[in-house]
Design a protein around this motif. Structure first.
Motif, PDB file in Angstrom:
ATOM      1  N   LYS A 175       0.833  -1.204   0.000  1.00 47.12           N
ATOM      2  CA  LYS A 175       0.000   0.000   0.000  1.00 47.12           C
ATOM      3  C   LYS A 175       0.867   1.254   0.000  1.00 47.12           C
ATOM      4  CE  LYS A 175      -3.806   2.212   2.543  1.00 47.12           C
ATOM      5  NZ  LYS A 175      -3.128   3.510   2.821  1.00 47.12           N
ATOM      6  N   ARG A 176       1.886   1.258   0.844  1.00 43.38           N
ATOM      7  CA  ARG A 176       2.792   2.416   0.904  1.00 43.38           C
ATOM      8  C   ARG A 176       3.592   2.575  -0.384  1.00 43.38           C
ATOM      9  NH1 ARG A 176       4.891   1.168   7.074  1.00 43.38           N
ATOM     10  NH2 ARG A 176       3.080   2.038   8.159  1.00 43.38           N
ATOM     11  N   LEU A 177       4.031   1.450  -0.944  1.00 40.64           N
ATOM     12  CA  LEU A 177       4.784   1.494  -2.201  1.00 40.64           C
ATOM     13  C   LEU A 177       3.917   2.073  -3.316  1.00 40.64           C
ATOM     14  CD1 LEU A 177       7.233   0.791  -3.971  1.00 40.64           C
ATOM     15  CD2 LEU A 177       6.286  -1.518  -4.221  1.00 40.64           C
ATOM     16  N   ARG A 178       2.695   1.605  -3.441  1.00 37.19           N
ATOM     17  CA  ARG A 178       1.783   2.130  -4.469  1.00 37.19           C
ATOM     18  C   ARG A 178       1.626   3.643  -4.336  1.00 37.19           C
ATOM     19  NH1 ARG A 178      -1.359  -1.656  -7.221  1.00 37.19           N
ATOM     20  NH2 ARG A 178      -1.667  -3.666  -6.190  1.00 37.19           N
ATOM     21  N   GLU A 179       1.398   4.097  -3.115  1.00 30.31           N
ATOM     22  CA  GLU A 179       1.177   5.526  -2.892  1.00 30.31           C
ATOM     23  C   GLU A 179       2.399   6.344  -3.287  1.00 30.31           C
ATOM     24  OE1 GLU A 179       0.148   5.591   1.208  1.00 30.31           O
ATOM     25  OE2 GLU A 179      -1.962   5.053   0.866  1.00 30.31           O
ATOM     26  N   LYS A 180       3.588   5.869  -2.923  1.00 29.91           N
ATOM     27  CA  LYS A 180       4.809   6.603  -3.250  1.00 29.91           C
ATOM     28  C   LYS A 180       5.077   6.624  -4.752  1.00 29.91           C
ATOM     29  CE  LYS A 180       7.191   5.992   1.174  1.00 29.91           C
ATOM     30  NZ  LYS A 180       8.410   5.493   1.867  1.00 29.91           N
ATOM     31  N   LEU A 181       4.682   5.545  -5.437  1.00 33.37           N
ATOM     32  CA  LEU A 181       4.879   5.473  -6.893  1.00 33.37           C
ATOM     33  C   LEU A 181       3.792   6.226  -7.657  1.00 33.37           C
ATOM     34  CD1 LEU A 181       5.898   1.716  -7.322  1.00 33.37           C
ATOM     35  CD2 LEU A 181       7.411   3.700  -7.299  1.00 33.37           C
ATOM     36  N   GLY A 182       2.762   6.698  -6.957  1.00 34.28           N
ATOM     37  CA  GLY A 182       1.679   7.418  -7.625  1.00 34.28           C
ATOM     38  C   GLY A 182       0.598   6.503  -8.143  1.00 34.28           C
ATOM     39  N   ASN A 183       0.417   5.344  -7.487  1.00 36.19           N
ATOM     40  CA  ASN A 183      -0.620   4.375  -7.877  1.00 36.19           C
ATOM     41  C   ASN A 183      -0.594   4.047  -9.378  1.00 36.19           C
ATOM     42  OD1 ASN A 183      -1.998   4.047  -5.250  1.00 36.19           O
ATOM     43  ND2 ASN A 183      -2.452   6.235  -5.511  1.00 36.19           N
ATOM     44  N   PRO A 184       0.531   3.518  -9.853  1.00 35.16           N
ATOM     45  CA  PRO A 184       0.662   3.220 -11.291  1.00 35.16           C
ATOM     46  C   PRO A 184      -0.259   2.084 -11.734  1.00 35.16           C
ATOM     47  CG  PRO A 184       2.489   2.271 -10.091  1.00 35.16           C
ATOM     48  CD  PRO A 184       1.733   3.112  -9.101  1.00 35.16           C
ATOM     49  N   ALA A 185      -0.846   2.221 -12.920  1.00 34.07           N
ATOM     50  CA  ALA A 185      -1.723   1.177 -13.464  1.00 34.07           C
ATOM     51  C   ALA A 185      -0.959  -0.104 -13.759  1.00 34.07           C
ATOM     52  CB  ALA A 185      -2.411   1.685 -14.728  1.00 34.07           C
ATOM     53  N   SER A 186       0.365  -0.006 -13.903  1.00 26.06           N
ATOM     54  CA  SER A 186       1.191  -1.173 -14.242  1.00 26.06           C
ATOM     55  C   SER A 186       1.378  -2.125 -13.068  1.00 26.06           C
ATOM     56  CB  SER A 186       2.562  -0.708 -14.741  1.00 26.06           C
ATOM     57  OG  SER A 186       3.188   0.130 -13.789  1.00 26.06           O
ATOM     58  N   LEU A 187       1.078  -1.674 -11.853  1.00 24.84           N
ATOM     59  CA  LEU A 187       1.238  -2.511 -10.668  1.00 24.84           C
ATOM     60  C   LEU A 187      -0.103  -3.157 -10.331  1.00 24.84           C
ATOM     61  CD1 LEU A 187       2.946  -3.628  -8.423  1.00 24.84           C
ATOM     62  CD2 LEU A 187       2.747  -1.460  -7.207  1.00 24.84           C
ATOM     63  N   LYS A 188      -0.205  -4.452 -10.625  1.00 25.63           N
ATOM     64  CA  LYS A 188      -1.473  -5.170 -10.534  1.00 25.63           C
ATOM     65  C   LYS A 188      -1.547  -6.035  -9.269  1.00 25.63           C
ATOM     66  CE  LYS A 188      -2.579  -4.088 -14.888  1.00 25.63           C
ATOM     67  NZ  LYS A 188      -3.714  -3.220 -15.244  1.00 25.63           N
TER      68      LYS A 188
END
Length: 223
Positions: A197-210
């Motif tokens: 969850k923290r990683l997604r937020e820091k990356l800007g919630n990329p669509a590539s991360l499924k």
């Protein structure tokens, strides 16, 4: 056994090269369209790529530049009838490591492949990319576009594993084992959920991360 991708629309030439190199214990996959090769390269990298210049759906130099933007260290050889000095210079400027003009001797081609593989000798690419996300192994840095993103150690390790296995679904159990259990830090399953969850937020919630529900996670290029 070197894994080689060959982008060539002439079936006779492609067949002759494939048969010869397979006799030399190489594994060769032929692509008769640039787009097909691109899709495969987004999923899995070979040890070396052979590229023809003139293809039905584009030009080999454009494919070469596309590859170099994503994989600067992937060995690449042009195989083409275009032997004019300007074409040769253009090929190298596009990022080719070697340039072979047709017609060519198969023995010479194989020798050039061996020489290039010796020079690049199994080095892993220093920079991994997925869309506008990038991971620099040497600097241990993560970027989105030109902006560097600060990650904690578990977040960086999680992102690195997903990058190194781009296109593959990584199970929650395997991620927990590789990131935490390997260091003796036994944790519960929720730790991975929070870290992701923290990683997604820091990356800007990329669509590539499924998220693969009830199984794990996958990082993949969005075409």
């Amino acid at each position: 056994m070197p894994d080689i991708y060959y982008v060539e629309d002439d079936a006779a030439i492609a067949c002759a090269v494939k048969e010869y190199l397979e006799q030399k214990n190489c594994r060769v996959t032929v692509f008769d369209r640039i787009e097909t090769a691109r899709r495969k390269l987004l999923l899995e990298l070979p040890d070396l790529t052979l590229v023809d210049w003139n293809m039905p759906d584009g030009r080999g130099d454009a494919l070469c530049r596309w590859i170099r933007e994503r994989q600067p260290e992937l060995p690449l050889i042009f195989l083409t009838v275009r032997g004019d000095s300007r074409d040769v210079v253009s090929g190298f400027q596009s990022g080719a490591d070697d340039y072979v003009v047709k017609p060519f001797e198969l023995e010479v081609l194989y020798s050039r492949i061996q020489a290039l593989l010796r020079r690049t000798g199994g080095r892993r690419p220093a920079r991994l990319c997925c869309g506008d996300l990038a991971l620099d192994r040497e600097r241990m840095a993560v970027f989105r576009g030109s902006r560097e993103i600060s990650l904690s150690q578990p977040e960086y390790q999680l992102f690195q594993i997903l990058m190194e296995n781009k296109g593959r679904t990584m199970t929650r159990a395997r991620l927990l084992e590789q990131i935490w259990d390997s260091s003796g830090s036994f944790v519960n399953d929720n730790t991975l959920t929070v870290t992701m969850k923290r990683l997604r937020e820091k990356l800007g919630n990329p669509a590539s991360l499924k998220t693969v529900r009830s199984f794990g996670y996958r990082l993949e290029d969005i075409l």
